[in-house]
Design an enzyme around this catalytic site. Structure first.
Site, PDB file in Angstrom:
ATOM      1  N   ASP A  58      18.824  64.224  77.744  1.00  0.00           N
ATOM      2  CA  ASP A  58      19.601  63.405  78.665  1.00  0.00           C
ATOM      3  C   ASP A  58      19.274  61.949  78.357  1.00  0.00           C
ATOM      4  O   ASP A  58      18.122  61.515  78.490  1.00  0.00           O
ATOM      5  CB  ASP A  58      19.230  63.717  80.115  1.00  0.00           C
ATOM      6  CG  ASP A  58      19.648  65.119  80.531  1.00  0.00           C
ATOM      7  OD1 ASP A  58      20.474  65.713  79.823  1.00  0.00           O
ATOM      8  OD2 ASP A  58      19.136  65.602  81.552  1.00  0.00           O
ATOM      9  N   ASP A  76      28.768  72.623  86.031  1.00  0.00           N
ATOM     10  CA  ASP A  76      27.646  72.245  86.900  1.00  0.00           C
ATOM     11  C   ASP A  76      27.860  72.809  88.306  1.00  0.00           C
ATOM     12  O   ASP A  76      28.300  72.092  89.211  1.00  0.00           O
ATOM     13  CB  ASP A  76      27.519  70.725  86.985  1.00  0.00           C
ATOM     14  CG  ASP A  76      27.202  70.083  85.647  1.00  0.00           C
ATOM     15  OD1 ASP A  76      26.322  70.607  84.949  1.00  0.00           O
ATOM     16  OD2 ASP A  76      27.835  69.071  85.304  1.00  0.00           O
TER      17      ASP A  76
END
Length: 587
Positions: free
Chosen positions: A284, A442
């Site tokens: 990330d 998600d």
């Protein structure tokens, strides 16, 4: 995938290799150009002369401006060679050695080759037994025809028809991942491969037959035995991607580029017997409060430290970490771009630079996600998601990951039943092929007393809710998990597969950063529902979590971040554990 043709305005002015942005835009301009596919039409051979270059350190590269060939370029340079880009058919005929890293759709590529005169030059070059290496589509185009978009004629040098994998037998299409070769004859370039895995990503393949058996040097099994490589004389082609197959793949390129040299070092011999389960390292990436790009990791998507300063959690530099994970044996590297720059990703030069620098020394697949959608900049200039994706591909990405935009597209598709072709998912999949598009889902659990309490797919879960609820549905979210949407993970996965997704990255907000294991209930639900590969994500805390998700679900890969960044669990330890459990892995 639709490919861009060579154009005189490009070739007269500069090399295609120097046109990262320009070639991408030209590629897009011509992406809808192709309609009817015709037979190969050759012009007179008299206009073309054939001679070898005296520049022994130069490799001629046929790059028609589509997809990620940066890694091929980097691999060639890594092995000590310079690159000359093909700009005219004569450049092919003058080549001392020619590499054709075909990417995308068969029909579009043949249109490019026919309209530019490259088809004739390629056939002449290969028929003269000149040193040639085709990669992926560069192998398929040598055959008589393909069924990819109706029956389309190829170069016709090898008997056979290229057809789609059969997904009705339980095998997931596209064929994505590290698989084993069965070498059937001396191929020279495969001398160092042995029983090791190489990386494939494709939906179509050519099959061995009595008519083409003299060409076949190796096969691979994925439902059926398909042609993995061909060799006749100095002509070679491979269905896999050597530039994405780590040290083993580099050895294939090295054998082609140095055919008469003595190789002192061979890759370590390992026993590969079939398709390996992949272990993916995720980074990330975002800007910290000082403006520097760092690798971070969230706890249920919160990436800030629980301190007075509340600073962004800094776990390292992206290029350095990616390089280390490559050395550690990661099968793929995934970048999630969560920087503030993603409001206009083509202005995100730091992230693009991260991709370019990483691809110089990391020879496994690279995926990038975050902010891939249509944009209008401050000046009013509109950029399509296709242009955004194209720049990422040209900067070194092999796959792009779409999140929120895919949710909106799926909602609209479920509502209307119409594929508009305008969504990011549809555009990029149509042009670059579905194998290049990953959909990142998600979801978070919403507990229920009964599965009938909601219109979405609900299942009985292992971990009950706060009030003893035994059922849950998985609500999809957008904007980094901050907004729930009226669609379930099951419904979203089914819809995006129909819209052109080639792979699904399945996260779980409830498990993220907890280290208690993947959400096996969710992963089993989705991997049983779709025929494309599913990547398990969120929750890995120890090596047993990886074997659990592979043994209890049909996941094709498992992804982790924090446990690798914090050096709690090395990638090699994960693979050693999986191997001991009888699960096929790549070493």
């Amino acid at each position: 995938m639709e490919a861009a043709p060579f154009t005189s305005e490009i070739t007269k002015s500069r090399s295609l290799s120097s046109l990262s942005s320009t070639s991408s835009l030209l590629f897009l301009r011509y992406s809808n150009f192709y309609r009817q596919r015709s037979r190969v039409i050759f012009k007179s051979h008299r206009a073309l002369s054939l001679r070898a270059s005296s520049e022994s350190s130069v490799v001629t590269l046929l790059d028609y401006g589509a997809g990620n060939v940066r890694s091929v370029r980097n691999a060639i340079r890594h092995l000590g060679f310079d690159i000359k880009d093909v700009q005219t058919p004569q450049d092919i005929l003058n080549a001392e050695r020619l590499i054709f890293p075909g990417v995308g759709a068969f029909a579009a590529a043949m249109d490019v080759l026919n309209k530019t005169g490259m088809a004739e030059a390629l056939c002449t070059y290969i028929e003269k037994d000149r040193p040639f290496l085709g990669i992926c589509l560069g192998l398929q185009l040598l055959f008589e025809s393909s069924e990819e978009k109706g029956l389309v004629n190829g170069l016709g040098l090898i008997p056979g028809v290229v057809g789609r994998f059969d997904s009705t037998n339980g095998f997931r299409v596209p064929h994505i991942g590290w698989n084993a070769l069965q070498i059937s004859k001396d191929s020279e370039i495969l001398d160092d491969v042995g029983n090791q895995h190489v990386y494939f990503v494709h939906s179509y393949r050519a099959m061995p037959s009595n008519d083409n058996k003299e060409w076949v040097s190796s096969t691979c099994n994925y439902g059926d035995n398909f042609i993995a490589s061909i060799r006749r004389g100095n002509v070679h082609a491979v269905q896999f991607h050597p530039e994405k197959s780590g040290d083993v793949g580099l050895s294939v390129l090295r054998r082609f580029l140095y055919p008469k040299s003595h190789m002192l070092k061979k890759p370590t011999e390992r026993k590969a017997s079939g398709l390996a389960k992949r272990v993916i390292a995720c980074l990330d990436v975002r800007a910290n409060d000082k403006g520097d790009l760092v690798v971070t990791k969230g706890d249920q998507y919160d990436v800030r430290e629980n301190t007075k300063e509340n600073e962004v959690r800094n776990l390292g530099k992206p290029v350095e970490l990616a390089g280390q994970y490559y050395k550690d044996g990661a099968d793929e590297i995934s970048f999630l771009n969560i920087t503030g720059f993603r409001d206009f990703p083509l202005g995100d030069l730091p992230m693009i630079q991260v991709l370019r620098l990483t691809s110089e020394n990391v020879f496994v697949p690279l995926t990038v996600g975050g902010g891939i959608r249509d944009f209008t900049d401050a000046s009013g200039r509109h950029y399509s998601s296709l242009e955004v994706a194209s720049e990422y591909f040209r900067s070194g990405a092999d796959k792009i990951s779409i999140g929120s935009d895919a949710v909106y597209a799926a909602e609209e598709y479920i509502k209307t039943g119409v594929k508009t072709g305008k969504s990011s998912l549809e555009q990029i999949s149509r042009v670059y092929g579905n194998q290049a598009v990953v959909i990142s889902i998600d979801p978070r659990r919403v507990y229920l007393r009964s599965p009938n309490d909601v219109e979405f797919k609900a299942i009985k879960v292992k971990d009950t809710g706060p009030n003893g609820e035994e059922y849950a549905w998985y609500q999809c979210t957008v904007n980094g998990g901050r907004e729930g949407r009226p669609i379930g993970a099951y419904e979203l996965a089914k819809a995006v597969e129909e819209l052109g997704a080639g792979e699904i990255l399945l996260n779980c907000i409830d498990c993220d950063g907890q280290g208690k294991g993947f959400d096996v209930d969710l992963i089993k639900l989705i991997s049983d529902a779709v025929s494309v590969p599913v990547i398990a994500s969120s929750g890995a805390g120890d090596v047993e979590h990886f074997s659990e998700v592979y043994m209890k679900t049909n996941a094709s890969a498992a992804l982790a971040a924090g446990i690798f960044h914090r050096k709690e669990v090395p990638i090699q330890s994960v693979k050693e554990h999986l191997f001991k459990e009888g699960i096929e892995v790549r070493f």
